[in-house]
Design a protein around this motif. Structure first.
Motif, PDB file in Angstrom:
ATOM      1  N   GLN A 296      46.380  41.746  40.932  1.00  0.00           N
ATOM      2  CA  GLN A 296      46.838  41.355  39.605  1.00  0.00           C
ATOM      3  C   GLN A 296      46.406  39.931  39.260  1.00  0.00           C
ATOM      4  OE1 GLN A 296      51.046  41.968  39.554  1.00  0.00           O
ATOM      5  NE2 GLN A 296      50.905  44.224  39.559  1.00  0.00           N
ATOM      6  N   ARG A 297      46.486  39.036  40.248  1.00  0.00           N
ATOM      7  CA  ARG A 297      46.052  37.666  40.002  1.00  0.00           C
ATOM      8  C   ARG A 297      44.562  37.612  39.681  1.00  0.00           C
ATOM      9  NH1 ARG A 297      46.181  33.459  44.863  1.00  0.00           N
ATOM     10  NH2 ARG A 297      44.475  34.847  45.465  1.00  0.00           N
ATOM     11  N   GLU A 298      43.766  38.375  40.470  1.00  0.00           N
ATOM     12  CA  GLU A 298      42.330  38.406  40.206  1.00  0.00           C
ATOM     13  C   GLU A 298      42.032  38.996  38.838  1.00  0.00           C
ATOM     14  OE1 GLU A 298      38.341  37.685  41.128  1.00  0.00           O
ATOM     15  OE2 GLU A 298      40.175  37.033  42.134  1.00  0.00           O
TER      16      GLU A 298
ATOM     17  N   GLU B  50      47.597  40.071  44.707  1.00  0.00           N
ATOM     18  CA  GLU B  50      46.282  39.443  44.670  1.00  0.00           C
ATOM     19  C   GLU B  50      45.375  40.120  43.652  1.00  0.00           C
ATOM     20  OE1 GLU B  50      44.794  39.527  48.606  1.00  0.00           O
ATOM     21  OE2 GLU B  50      46.087  37.893  49.338  1.00  0.00           O
TER      22      GLU B  50
END
Length: 336
Positions: A219-221, A217
């Motif tokens: 890394q996605r953000e 999460e």
């Protein structure tokens, strides 16, 4: 002094009366009851204190102790339901409630209570397994008390308590039970250790799972924010390029020089901050750099003013047709 016949009769009567009084007055101590028999038949019971009976007609039949008494039961060999031989010691407490019944309903009261208790100990304990016998001593005491007390009620006594003092299994049986208990405890310890290890592995796996989820999460953000930053940077770059393009289309030479000088200085900064470069060889003239910087300064003065005079709005210039080739800002020979 010679006594006459009358005197002798008087003295004999006095002695007889005294003997009758002594024979008719009875003192009963506290904690005892005396039964009275008239011509061999029970008539009444004397209470503690001073009592009077009819001499020569009534007599004391039995002196009963009505205090609570302790009866020690000898060791009994008992075979349990699972054919285990054990030795048991017990103690019984009883009290006489009815002196007449205790005196005339049973012969040798103490021996009768003792034998009745011994018989019921063998009966009750023999109907139980060894493990139940060793772990349920209170239940054994309650059953013995209930059975023996019901049996002695016609005798006028009350069994108040029966306690098993000790139960002794054979030595080899005790050793076998100790080994069994040790094996059982080791088994429980291994089970608890295995359950603890399993729970620890489950918790570690759940922790790793949560960590991976949170990292993904994050890394996605981060990627989303980085993409958003790049998008905004591209928008700003496009807007700046559009503005420069509009200025160039309007014929603003200062805007062209500013744009070229900015790119020129950015390229020099990139070359100078390279990590693998210690010495930079630049095939260019210093006057060009100074000229570029002077052009930037002139543009800044024209836009923001020199501090005394306010800045004037830029005017489009009419560029005369060139008769000479354009100046290469990087001082490089033109392509042939």
């Amino acid at each position: 002094m010679i006594l006459g016949g009358f005197d002798i009769v008087v003295i004999a009567l006095v002695v007889f009366v005294i003997l009758v009084l002594f024979a008719g007055i009875k003192t009963v101590p506290q904690g005892y009851r005396y039964t009275i028999e008239r011509f061999g038949r029970y008539t009444r019971t004397l209470e503690p204190g001073l009592n009077i009976i009819t001499p020569f007609i009534e007599r004391i039949g039995a002196r009963m102790n009505v205090m609570e008494q302790v009866l020690d039961v000898p060791t009994q060999e008992v075979i349990t339901r699972d054919n285990a031989s054990v030795a048991a010691d017990a103690v019984a407490f009883y009290q006489v409630l009815n002196a007449a019944q205790a005196a005339y309903q049973v012969s040798n009261l103490e021996n009768a209570v003792l034998n009745l208790t011994m018989t019921n100990i063998r009966s009750v304990m023999g109907s139980m397994d060894l493990d139940e016998l060793l772990s349920n001593r209170d239940a054994i005491n309650d059953r013995l008390l209930r059975v023996v007390d019901d049996a002695v009620q016609p005798w006028g006594i009350k069994v108040t308590r029966i306690e098993i003092k000790d139960i002794r299994p054979p030595t080899d049986l005790v050793d076998a039970m100790a080994r069994q208990m040790k094996a059982e405890r080791e088994k429980r310890a291994q089970i608890l250790e295995a359950e603890g290890s399993r729970n620890a592995q489950i918790l570690r796996a759940e922790g790793a799972k949560q960590s991976a989820i949170l990292e993904a999460e994050g890394q996605r953000e981060a990627a989303f924010r980085e993409a958003e930053a790049r998008e905004r940077l591209a928008e700003a770059e496009a807007k700046a390029t559009k503005m420069v393009s509009e200025a160039i289309a309007a014929g603003d030479v200062q805007a062209i020089n500013y744009f070229v000088a900015q790119k020129y200085t950015e390229a020099l900064s990139a070359i100078g901050t390279a990590g693998n470069s210690k010495i930079v060889l630049m095939p260019m003239e210093a006057s060009s750099i100074i000229g570029s910087l002077s052009g930037i300064g002139a543009i800044a003065k024209e836009v923001f003013g020199d501090g005394n005079n306010p800045p004037s709005p830029p005017r489009p210039r009419q560029v005369p047709p060139r008769t000479t080739p354009p100046v290469n800002p990087f001082n490089q020979p033109p392509e042939r």
